[in-house]
Design a protein around this motif. Structure first.
Motif, mmCIF file in Angstrom:
data_model
loop_
_atom_site.group_PDB
_atom_site.id
_atom_site.type_symbol
_atom_site.label_atom_id
_atom_site.label_comp_id
_atom_site.label_asym_id
_atom_site.label_seq_id
_atom_site.Cartn_x
_atom_site.Cartn_y
_atom_site.Cartn_z
ATOM 1 N N LEU A 167 -0.509 22.152 -36.121
ATOM 2 C CA LEU A 167 -0.075 21.865 -37.400
ATOM 3 C C LEU A 167 0.982 19.876 -37.945
ATOM 4 O O LEU A 167 1.069 20.066 -38.679
ATOM 5 C CB LEU A 167 1.783 22.354 -36.793
ATOM 6 C CG LEU A 167 1.595 23.842 -36.411
ATOM 7 C CD1 LEU A 167 3.158 24.223 -35.817
ATOM 8 C CD2 LEU A 167 1.544 24.620 -37.732
ATOM 9 N N ILE A 168 0.372 19.311 -36.573
ATOM 10 C CA ILE A 168 0.112 17.758 -36.449
ATOM 11 C C ILE A 168 -0.020 17.341 -38.127
ATOM 12 O O ILE A 168 0.020 16.599 -38.341
ATOM 13 C CB ILE A 168 0.085 17.342 -35.554
ATOM 14 C CG1 ILE A 168 1.488 17.473 -35.045
ATOM 15 C CG2 ILE A 168 0.094 16.021 -35.957
ATOM 16 C CD1 ILE A 168 1.924 16.416 -33.220
ATOM 17 N N GLU A 169 -1.610 17.772 -37.344
ATOM 18 C CA GLU A 169 -2.869 17.461 -37.925
ATOM 19 C C GLU A 169 -2.967 17.992 -39.974
ATOM 20 O O GLU A 169 -3.357 16.627 -40.487
ATOM 21 C CB GLU A 169 -3.876 18.043 -37.197
ATOM 22 C CG GLU A 169 -4.657 17.474 -35.953
ATOM 23 C CD GLU A 169 -5.210 15.842 -36.066
ATOM 24 O OE1 GLU A 169 -5.346 15.733 -37.240
ATOM 25 O OE2 GLU A 169 -5.539 14.929 -35.517
ATOM 26 N N VAL A 170 -2.746 19.385 -39.775
ATOM 27 C CA VAL A 170 -2.564 20.085 -41.322
ATOM 28 C C VAL A 170 -1.797 19.119 -41.861
ATOM 29 O O VAL A 170 -1.921 19.131 -43.092
ATOM 30 C CB VAL A 170 -2.678 21.475 -41.311
ATOM 31 C CG1 VAL A 170 -2.587 22.067 -42.373
ATOM 32 C CG2 VAL A 170 -3.898 21.919 -40.411
ATOM 33 N N GLY A 171 -0.794 19.408 -41.008
ATOM 34 C CA GLY A 171 1.167 18.412 -42.136
ATOM 35 C C GLY A 171 0.635 16.943 -42.544
ATOM 36 O O GLY A 171 0.513 16.783 -43.915
ATOM 37 N N LEU A 172 0.175 16.310 -41.580
ATOM 38 C CA LEU A 172 -0.127 15.175 -42.034
ATOM 39 C C LEU A 172 -1.427 14.831 -43.730
ATOM 40 O O LEU A 172 -1.519 14.040 -43.803
ATOM 41 C CB LEU A 172 -0.372 13.944 -40.998
ATOM 42 C CG LEU A 172 0.832 13.526 -39.813
ATOM 43 C CD1 LEU A 172 -0.006 12.731 -38.588
ATOM 44 C CD2 LEU A 172 1.426 12.127 -40.065
ATOM 45 N N ALA A 173 -2.912 15.848 -42.755
ATOM 46 C CA ALA A 173 -3.253 15.419 -43.884
ATOM 47 C C ALA A 173 -2.906 15.961 -44.886
ATOM 48 O O ALA A 173 -3.748 15.909 -46.181
ATOM 49 C CB ALA A 173 -4.494 16.722 -43.402
#
Length: 426
Positions: A167-173
């Protein structure tokens, strides 16, 4: 290496950019690199990238953490201090979430402001990827991120933690990232499968310098390996990701079949005592050479075969180093292995969790000196295709495309029908 073809964004302070269209190659970008995992392959990659960018006349700033730095990285930093257009600053970032992250975030943001902004902010490793992208909120920097094996690739990660990191990786991406650079096609596919748009993911495979003047017999002699002995090597931190227990299990069976076989383990880590105990119980402890005071590349020439039984990887440098000295590799099917190793030509790729296949592949190579020689020749050929110059060139091209796309998006956002060049209304 060719001249970079970049669209320069001349920063006039944080959040105050002036887009200046120049002829291709006139003004290289001003780059900030942020690195938390300053050891092993990530640290080496960043140091070589900084050198390459500086040779292309980029102004490069490096923010790094010493908390996980190894001796090689610290020695490399000392050499970077005298490189033209390179600026260094330490920021004590931790790998896992920590209350000190707030202070690190503030330090990165203040550094960006004091430096007058950057065209490119390129974060390496997951923690730096979070902090750097948050620190550039409200600025006009173009954000590039290289995970070096995204945390969600770890098969041992608890599903709840994997979803948290996803969730962190996709949200920031999605919210604040222009490009993610994968170091292998396998990692690129994984990143897209997590929910990141394919249009935001590029692949730049790690590069390796050519190696000259190898004295194989001298290296073997210094390790106590006789000329007639067959040597299987392992290089890496003794951590779950690298699966050193598999190496011990393979050696237990290889020594039983080939009495003149020896093993070399290069590295240390939190599993050190556990791995030593496994070797003692397997009866191979005395057949292994344990190396903790040398770097992998200095020991590799002693190997007849490199065994890499990892659970997951991005594009491990040890594979590239083996290619550069003509050592065939037996590796599990992880990360960028299939891009570095041509199975049957420069080594063997074995499916995960197939110990018998690992043992058979290692025995096949140890028992056939002619095949090892042919694979060594092919490894040298393959190494020539994976140079540092190519890696830097491709990274510069990613920067160029990201800067150009950002300028086009900004121009479209600022254009309105009433003022647009195609508006002919009276």
């Amino acid at each position: 290496m060719g001249e970079p073809k970049l669209l320069r964004i001349k920063s006039q302070g944080v959040g105050q950019p002036e887009a200046v269209f120049k002829n291709s190659g006139e003004i290289p970008p001003k780059v900030l690199i942020v690195l938390e995992a300053s050891g092993g392959g990530s640290g080496r990659h960043v140091v070589e990238l900084v050198h390459g960018l500086s040779k292309s006349e980029c102004e490069v700033h490096l923010l790094y953490s010493e908390l996980r730095a190894d001796k090689t990285f610290r020695d490399s930093l000392a050499a970077l201090k005298d490189v033209k257009n390179v600026h260094l600053q330490q920021v004590p970032m931790r790998r896992e979430p920590h209350f000190s992250d707030i202070a690190c975030l503030w330090q990165i943001r203040r550094y960006i402001a004091r430096a007058g902004g950057f065209d490119i902010v390129h974060a390496h490793s997951s923690k730096a990827g979070v902090l750097a992208r948050l620190a550039t909120l409200g600025t006009q920097s173009t954000n590039v991120y290289t995970p070096h094996a995204m945390r969600t690739m770890d098969p041992t990660l608890h599903p709840a933690f994997r979803e948290f990191y996803r969730l962190i990786e996709v949200g920031l991406a999605r919210a604040h990232c222009d490009v993610i650079i994968a170091v292998s096609e396998d990692e690129r596919r994984h990143i897209i499968a997590q929910g990141v748009s394919a249009s935001k993911v590029s692949t730049v495979v790690n590069g390796i310098p050519a190696v000259h003047g190898i004295d194989r017999l001298a290296v073997r002699s210094s390790l106590g390996i006789a000329a007639e002995e067959l040597c299987v090597g392992f290089i890496g931190r003794l951590v779950p990701q690298k699966a050193p227990e598999r190496f011990v299990a393979v050696m237990e069976r290889i020594v039983g079949r080939l009495p003149n076989a020896r093993g070399i383990v290069v590295g240390t880590g939190p599993l050190r005592e556990q791995v030593h105990d496994l070797a003692r119980r397997a009866g191979v402890y005395e057949r292994l050479v344990w190396v903790t005071d040398r770097q992998g590349p200095t020991v590799l020439p002693a190997f007849d075969v490199l065994l890499m039984p990892s659970l997951y990887e991005g594009m491990p440098y040890v594979l590239l180093e083996a290619l550069a000295v003509g050592v065939p590799v037996v590796a599990t099917d992880v990360g960028g292995v299939a891009e570095a190793i041509e199975s049957g030509e420069t080594g063997f790729i074995v499916p995960q969790d197939e110990l018998d296949a690992l043992v058979d592949a290692v025995e096949c190579l140890l028992s056939d000196s002619e095949r090892r020689h042919k694979m060594g020749v092919e490894s040298l050929r393959k190494s020539g295709e994976m140079s540092i110059e190519r890696m830097v060139d491709q990274t510069l091209q990613v920067y160029s495309n990201a800067l150009r796309n950002r300028c086009l998006r900004d121009a479209q956002m600022n254009w309105t029908p009433s003022t647009g060049p195609l508006d002919h209304r009276s």
